[in-house]
Design a protein around this motif. Structure first.
Motif, PDB file in Angstrom:
ATOM      1  N   LEU A   7      18.705  40.993   5.907  1.00 47.46           N
ATOM      2  CA  LEU A   7      19.936  41.260   6.664  1.00 47.46           C
ATOM      3  C   LEU A   7      21.166  40.804   5.889  1.00 47.46           C
ATOM      4  N   GLU A   8      21.060  39.676   5.243  1.00 46.01           N
ATOM      5  CA  GLU A   8      22.193  39.146   4.470  1.00 46.01           C
ATOM      6  C   GLU A   8      22.545  40.079   3.308  1.00 46.01           C
ATOM      7  N   LEU A   9      21.524  40.571   2.612  1.00 45.92           N
ATOM      8  CA  LEU A   9      21.757  41.486   1.493  1.00 45.92           C
ATOM      9  C   LEU A   9      22.354  42.808   1.968  1.00 45.92           C
ATOM     10  N   ARG A  10      21.816  43.303   3.085  1.00 50.79           N
ATOM     11  CA  ARG A  10      22.339  44.564   3.616  1.00 50.79           C
ATOM     12  C   ARG A  10      23.781  44.404   4.093  1.00 50.79           C
ATOM     13  N   LEU A  11      24.089  43.284   4.723  1.00 50.88           N
ATOM     14  CA  LEU A  11      25.450  43.012   5.198  1.00 50.88           C
ATOM     15  C   LEU A  11      26.419  42.942   4.016  1.00 50.88           C
ATOM     16  N   LYS A  12      25.993  42.308   2.946  1.00 48.41           N
ATOM     17  CA  LYS A  12      26.831  42.219   1.752  1.00 48.41           C
ATOM     18  C   LYS A  12      27.065  43.596   1.138  1.00 48.41           C
ATOM     19  N   SER A  13      26.013  44.431   1.135  1.00 46.96           N
ATOM     20  CA  SER A  13      26.133  45.784   0.581  1.00 46.96           C
ATOM     21  C   SER A  13      27.105  46.634   1.393  1.00 46.96           C
ATOM     22  N   VAL A  14      27.012  46.566   2.722  1.00 45.00           N
ATOM     23  CA  VAL A  14      27.908  47.355   3.583  1.00 45.00           C
ATOM     24  C   VAL A  14      29.350  46.885   3.440  1.00 45.00           C
ATOM     25  N   LYS A  15      29.560  45.588   3.284  1.00 42.42           N
ATOM     26  CA  LYS A  15      30.918  45.081   3.083  1.00 42.42           C
ATOM     27  C   LYS A  15      31.522  45.594   1.778  1.00 42.42           C
ATOM     28  N   ASN A  16      30.696  45.658   0.731  1.00 40.94           N
ATOM     29  CA  ASN A  16      31.180  46.204  -0.540  1.00 40.94           C
ATOM     30  C   ASN A  16      31.535  47.688  -0.405  1.00 40.94           C
ATOM     31  N   ILE A  17      30.697  48.419   0.345  1.00 44.56           N
ATOM     32  CA  ILE A  17      30.984  49.840   0.579  1.00 44.56           C
ATOM     33  C   ILE A  17      32.287  49.998   1.358  1.00 44.56           C
ATOM     34  N   GLU A  18      32.506  49.129   2.338  1.00 43.75           N
ATOM     35  CA  GLU A  18      33.741  49.195   3.122  1.00 43.75           C
ATOM     36  C   GLU A  18      34.970  48.973   2.236  1.00 43.75           C
ATOM     37  N   LYS A  19      34.864  48.045   1.277  1.00 48.29           N
ATOM     38  CA  LYS A  19      35.979  47.804   0.358  1.00 48.29           C
ATOM     39  C   LYS A  19      36.284  49.048  -0.470  1.00 48.29           C
ATOM     40  N   ILE A  20      35.218  49.734  -0.912  1.00 52.82           N
ATOM     41  CA  ILE A  20      35.405  50.947  -1.731  1.00 52.82           C
ATOM     42  C   ILE A  20      36.044  52.056  -0.908  1.00 52.82           C
ATOM     43  N   THR A  21      35.537  52.281   0.308  1.00 53.17           N
ATOM     44  CA  THR A  21      36.080  53.365   1.133  1.00 53.17           C
ATOM     45  C   THR A  21      37.523  53.095   1.535  1.00 53.17           C
ATOM     46  N   LYS A  22      37.867  51.836   1.793  1.00 51.60           N
ATOM     47  CA  LYS A  22      39.254  51.508   2.124  1.00 51.60           C
ATOM     48  C   LYS A  22      40.167  51.731   0.920  1.00 51.60           C
ATOM     49  N   SER A  23      39.667  51.399  -0.261  1.00 50.33           N
ATOM     50  CA  SER A  23      40.456  51.625  -1.483  1.00 50.33           C
ATOM     51  C   SER A  23      40.669  53.113  -1.712  1.00 50.33           C
ATOM     52  N   LEU A 250      25.335  44.378  12.252  1.00 53.10           N
ATOM     53  CA  LEU A 250      24.495  43.565  11.372  1.00 53.10           C
ATOM     54  C   LEU A 250      24.828  42.083  11.491  1.00 53.10           C
ATOM     55  N   THR A 251      26.117  41.756  11.658  1.00 51.39           N
ATOM     56  CA  THR A 251      26.511  40.352  11.819  1.00 51.39           C
ATOM     57  C   THR A 251      25.908  39.759  13.081  1.00 51.39           C
ATOM     58  N   MET A 252      25.956  40.539  14.171  1.00 52.12           N
ATOM     59  CA  MET A 252      25.375  40.061  15.432  1.00 52.12           C
ATOM     60  C   MET A 252      23.864  39.871  15.290  1.00 52.12           C
ATOM     61  N   GLN A 253      23.215  40.827  14.617  1.00 48.85           N
ATOM     62  CA  GLN A 253      21.773  40.719  14.425  1.00 48.85           C
ATOM     63  C   GLN A 253      21.427  39.524  13.538  1.00 48.85           C
ATOM     64  N   TYR A 254      22.226  39.316  12.508  1.00 45.72           N
ATOM     65  CA  TYR A 254      21.997  38.183  11.600  1.00 45.72           C
ATOM     66  C   TYR A 254      22.191  36.857  12.328  1.00 45.72           C
ATOM     67  N   ASN A 255      23.247  36.738  13.135  1.00 48.16           N
ATOM     68  CA  ASN A 255      23.516  35.495  13.870  1.00 48.16           C
ATOM     69  C   ASN A 255      22.411  35.199  14.884  1.00 48.16           C
ATOM     70  N   ARG A 256      21.940  36.263  15.546  1.00 42.01           N
ATOM     71  CA  ARG A 256      20.855  36.056  16.503  1.00 42.01           C
ATOM     72  C   ARG A 256      19.587  35.590  15.798  1.00 42.01           C
ATOM     73  N   GLY A 257      19.279  36.186  14.664  1.00 39.64           N
ATOM     74  CA  GLY A 257      18.100  35.768  13.915  1.00 39.64           C
ATOM     75  C   GLY A 257      18.232  34.345  13.395  1.00 39.64           C
ATOM     76  N   ARG A 258      19.446  34.006  12.946  1.00 38.26           N
ATOM     77  CA  ARG A 258      19.680  32.652  12.444  1.00 38.26           C
ATOM     78  C   ARG A 258      19.551  31.625  13.570  1.00 38.26           C
TER      79      ARG A 258
END
Length: 276
Positions: A7-23, A250-258
């Motif tokens: 989940l952490e890796l996927r969350l990091k990947s989606v955040k990077n994609i969001e930065k690219i699409t916003k740019s 993903l953040t909600m799912q990660y926090n619940r799992g944590r």
């Protein structure tokens, strides 16, 4: 069920994609005003052409006449269905979608500007594809780009009765629609009453026909470029919103799992302490 590490890796990947699409959205937004100004300049050429079209003979629409279909797209993607719209319009016009009468002879040759529509048309109408152009209008299209395309078409060995330009029409900043424009050729100009009233050499009509074609291509390139930039901005805006929604889920799912992992560790510690 995904582990916390996944989940952490996927969350990091989606955040990077969001930065690219916003740019990319920000870049498209800055280019949109420039593209719209170029489109307005290109429309001046289109208006000049329309005056010439009014004085040429009006042909009846005949699907048996062989026309050269010039499809205007580009080499770049990530802009929604901007390229598939002109490809589908061309397929419908040639009667390749099924259930519709063709408005253009199905054996008509096709010239494609841009690699994106070329790949789509090649899958269905490969036998019609005769000319392709790329690296045209990588930035803002110029009249020199259109003139080079018109010159290569005039020098080619492709046989046709008339020319039809298929491109996207700019409706607003959030919408576009495919359209077609018929461009008169040299024979049509010679046969028109407005041109027969003047004594002209053959070279004059030939040069005018080539100039009219270059004008029409330039107007189509400029308008299609504005549609592409607008569509890319909207596509990147939607992609950024979707990435934001996915990050929240993903953040909600990660926090619940944590929290569940921490709770299980506390239960183990308390159980061990009670056993002692």
């Amino acid at each position: 069920m995904a582990t916390l590490r996944e989940l952490e890796l996927r969350l990091k990947s989606v955040k990077n994609i969001e930065k690219i699409t916003k740019s990319m959205k920000m870049i498209a937004s800055t280019k949109l005003a420039k593209a719209q100004r170029a489109m307005q300049s290109g429309k001046e050429y289109g208006l000049a052409n329309s005056e010439i079209f009014q004085h040429t003979i009006a042909e009846e629409k005949d699907a048996s006449k062989k026309k050269l279909v010039i499809v205007v797209s580009s080499d770049k993607g990530l802009c929604g269905g901007i390229h598939s719209s002109v490809s589908k319009f061309t397929r419908r016009a040639l009667g390749q979608t099924g259930g519709e009468e063709p408005t253009i002879d199905p054996e008509s040759p096709i010239a494609v500007i841009g690699d994106k529509s070329k790949a789509q048309i090649q899958r269905v109408l490969s036998k019609n594809l005769t000319l392709t152009f790329n690296q045209i209008g990588r930035d803002v299209p110029t009249f020199a780009d259109a003139a080079s395309v018109a010159d290569l078409i005039q020098k080619s060995d492709v046989k046709y009765d008339s020319i039809v330009l298929v491109h996207n029409k700019f409706v607003s900043a959030i919408s576009y629609e495919p359209t077609s424009v018929e461009v008169p050729n040299e024979a049509q100009l010679k046969e028109s009453a407005g041109f027969r009233s003047y004594e002209m050499e053959d070279d004059v009509t030939k040069d005018l026909a080539e100039f009219v074609l270059a004008n029409a291509i330039y107007s189509a390139l400029a308008e299609a470029h504005a549609c592409e930039i607008s569509a890319r901005r909207n596509a990147m805006d939607n992609a950024s919103k979707n990435a934001g929604d996915m990050i929240g889920a993903l953040t909600m799912q990660y926090n619940r799992g944590r929290q569940a992992a921490i709770t299980n560790e506390l239960v183990d510690i308390i159980t061990g302490a009670s056993a002692l």
